[in-house]
Design a protein around this motif. Structure first.
Motif, PDB file in Angstrom:
ATOM      1  N   ARG A  71       2.521   9.596  -0.601  1.00  0.00           N
ATOM      2  CA  ARG A  71       3.425   8.394  -2.290  1.00  0.00           C
ATOM      3  C   ARG A  71       2.823   8.060  -2.639  1.00  0.00           C
ATOM      4  O   ARG A  71       1.560   7.828  -3.049  1.00  0.00           O
ATOM      5  N   PRO A 116       2.739   4.542   1.623  1.00  0.00           N
ATOM      6  CA  PRO A 116       1.895   4.975   2.945  1.00  0.00           C
ATOM      7  C   PRO A 116       1.897   6.886   2.626  1.00  0.00           C
ATOM      8  O   PRO A 116       1.958   7.461   1.144  1.00  0.00           O
ATOM      9  N   PRO A 117       1.604   7.570   3.215  1.00  0.00           N
ATOM     10  CA  PRO A 117       1.185   8.909   3.011  1.00  0.00           C
ATOM     11  C   PRO A 117       1.919   9.809   1.835  1.00  0.00           C
ATOM     12  O   PRO A 117       2.862   9.708   2.221  1.00  0.00           O
ATOM     13  N   PRO A 174       0.600  -1.600   0.341  1.00  0.00           N
ATOM     14  CA  PRO A 174       0.026  -0.014   0.042  1.00  0.00           C
ATOM     15  C   PRO A 174       0.883   1.562  -0.070  1.00  0.00           C
ATOM     16  O   PRO A 174       2.102   1.154   0.977  1.00  0.00           O
ATOM     17  N   ILE A 209       3.102   4.944  -4.727  1.00  0.00           N
ATOM     18  CA  ILE A 209       2.575   3.708  -4.663  1.00  0.00           C
ATOM     19  C   ILE A 209       4.069   3.363  -3.547  1.00  0.00           C
ATOM     20  O   ILE A 209       4.818   3.880  -3.763  1.00  0.00           O
ATOM     21  N   GLY A 210       3.927   2.242  -2.900  1.00  0.00           N
ATOM     22  CA  GLY A 210       3.961   1.225  -1.913  1.00  0.00           C
ATOM     23  C   GLY A 210       5.438   0.798  -2.482  1.00  0.00           C
ATOM     24  O   GLY A 210       6.127   1.089  -4.300  1.00  0.00           O
TER      25      GLY A 210
END
Lengths: 186, 281
Positions: free
Chosen positions: A72, A69-70, A67, A74-75
């Protein structure tokens, strides 16, 4: 090492110019689909239903990101093992898919279909999820959201690094490179 | 009797689940650095350097090393003088994994009813829990996220005792050759020899927890590790299967006694993203 910059969707002339072992940097649009999404896509094709995304001429990346992160896009976003998609791939190539990105080698059936339909398979660096995420500028889920990490996504990438593994001429980087470094008779 | 709160166990697992996905161990980093020096394939060298760069980004920016944040395999060594209070141990482990994977923005990869509906459980539970009762009053917790690509290449053979050492070597080399680039080499090859079909698989997995490249204390087993490592690296598979000398960074073998009729051998492959972290409570 030389890196050739190419655009996705990848046109026929570019595909014809690429041979196994060539390192490329891909920019443009690629679609993300892995196991469960492939199963649904092929079910739809077999039932004659329209696909949620038109794959004709497109590039599919075998990937299931972590997922975002805030703040961004994409992970981590590295390739998954392509051979699990082998059973579905010839059907999608017959329907117009032109390029695939994943990791690891493909089945004889997929290699034959790559030649027949003049498509191309790239390998990306497995396990480099944090590094590859840097090249993804935009990521949107466009279908099968209920599949979680396996949903179909549309990505916009800039200089995504990949290596041609199987070309339209039957070249296979995995076979060529491994036999080059194999030591027999130990 | 020493009391250890279930909530402390859960919090520890929450922390370890995240740390292990962001921070590749020093032993693995050192082995990758050595491999960059020794790898003969230019492409292989470049890939190994990019894996080191990937590890730096993951550590500094808290992005998972790999998008496959794995099945959460949790090893618990429970001292027989330790007493868990304030809750049930397996629930605490599960809660720790759920919170760690959610808070850390780690990928949730577990699906229910694996042969049909395959619905994601949405929090990466259930974890796989292995417990062992040991002397003392501490609990040692090890969290090992195990990626699917490498785990899929696991193999078990119940060899005939007559096949002996050579049978073990042939089986191991074949298993790694068939995995090719799919298990994300360079690998750590976990091997179990002995016991029964169930324990030998666990033995292979536990061998992966050993510091990378630390030989088995038994000289004969250590020699077998080196022999198999050399043969594997002669396969030419190389980093990510794209050719080269570095197919495995190490072979770790654990043995235990076996039945007079049996020679069980198990392989559990670990990809280069060899993640595990431990804490002692």
């Amino acid at each position: 090492m030389k890196n050739i910059r190419i655009k996705s969707p990848i046109d026929a002339a570019t595909i014809a110019s690429l041979t196994a072992g060539t390192q490329v940097l891909i920019s443009g649009v690629i679609y993300v689909a892995r196991d469960a999404a492939h199963q649904r896509l092929v079910w739809s094709l077999e039932k004659g239903e329209p696909l949620p995304v038109n794959i004709k001429g497109q590039t599919i990346y075998y990937m299931g990101p972590s997922p975002a992160p805030p703040g961004r896009v994409i992970g981590a976003a590295g390739p998954t093992t392509s051979s699990r998609m082998d059973i579905y791939t010839p059907r999608l190539l017959a329907d117009g898919l032109k390029a695939m990105i994943g990791k690891g080698n493909r089945s004889p059936e997929v290699k034959a279909a790559i030649k027949e339909y003049k498509a191309i398979y790239f390998t990306a660096i497995g396990g480099a999820g944090a590094l590859l995420a840097k090249t993804i500028k935009k990521a949107d889920i466009i279908a099968y959201e209920d599949l979680g990490a396996e949903a179909i996504m549309r990505l916009e990438v800039e200089d995504f690094p990949a290596i041609v593994a199987n070309d339209i001429y039957g070249g296979d980087l995995f076979e060529q490179a491994q036999s080059q470094y194999r030591i027999d008779g130990d | 009797m020493r009391e250890i709160k279930a909530s402390v166990i859960a919090e520890t697992i929450t922390r370890l689940s995240q740390e292990t996905n962001f921070d590749l161990g020093e032993d693995v980093l050192a082995a990758l650095k050595r491999a960059v020096e020794t790898e003969e394939s230019p492409l292989g060298k470049e890939i190994l350097s990019q894996l080191l760069e990937n590890a730096r980004i993951a550590r500094e920016e808290h992005i998972p090393l790999c998008q496959d944040c794995g099945t959460a395999v949790v090893f618990l060594e429970i001292g027989q003088e330790a007493h868990v209070t304030g809750g049930d141990l397996s629930t605490a482990v599960s809660e720790g994994v759920s919170r760690g994977y959610t808070r850390g923005y780690l990928r949730k990869s577990m699906v229910r009813q694996p042969f049909s509906a395959r619905m994601n459980t949405r929090d990466n539970t259930p974890p796989i829990i292995h417990t062992e009762i040991v002397p003392g009053d501490h609990i040692r917790i090890t969290v090992m996220p195990k990626g699917g690509g490498a785990e899929n290449m696991s193999r078990l053979a119940m060899l005939k005792p007559a096949e002996g050492r050579q049978g073990v070597i042939d089986f191991m080399v074949k298993a790694v050759n068939e995995a090719g680039g799919r298990a994300c080499p360079p690998l750590i090859v976990g091997v179990g020899i002995g016991g029964t079909s169930d324990t030998v698989m666990l033995l292979a997995k536990k061998s992966l927890l050993r510091p990378l490249g630390q030989p088995n204390p038994d000289p004969e087993t250590a020699e077998l590790e080196q022999t198999i490592l050399r043969k594997i690296n002669n396969l030419g598979i190389g980093p990510l299967g794209l050719g080269g000398r570095t197919t495995a960074l190490a072979v770790h073998i654990q043995t235990m006694p076996a039945h007079i009729a049996s020679l069980p051998v198990a392989v559990n492959l670990q990809c280069h993203s060899a993640r595990h972290k431990e804490a002692v409570l």
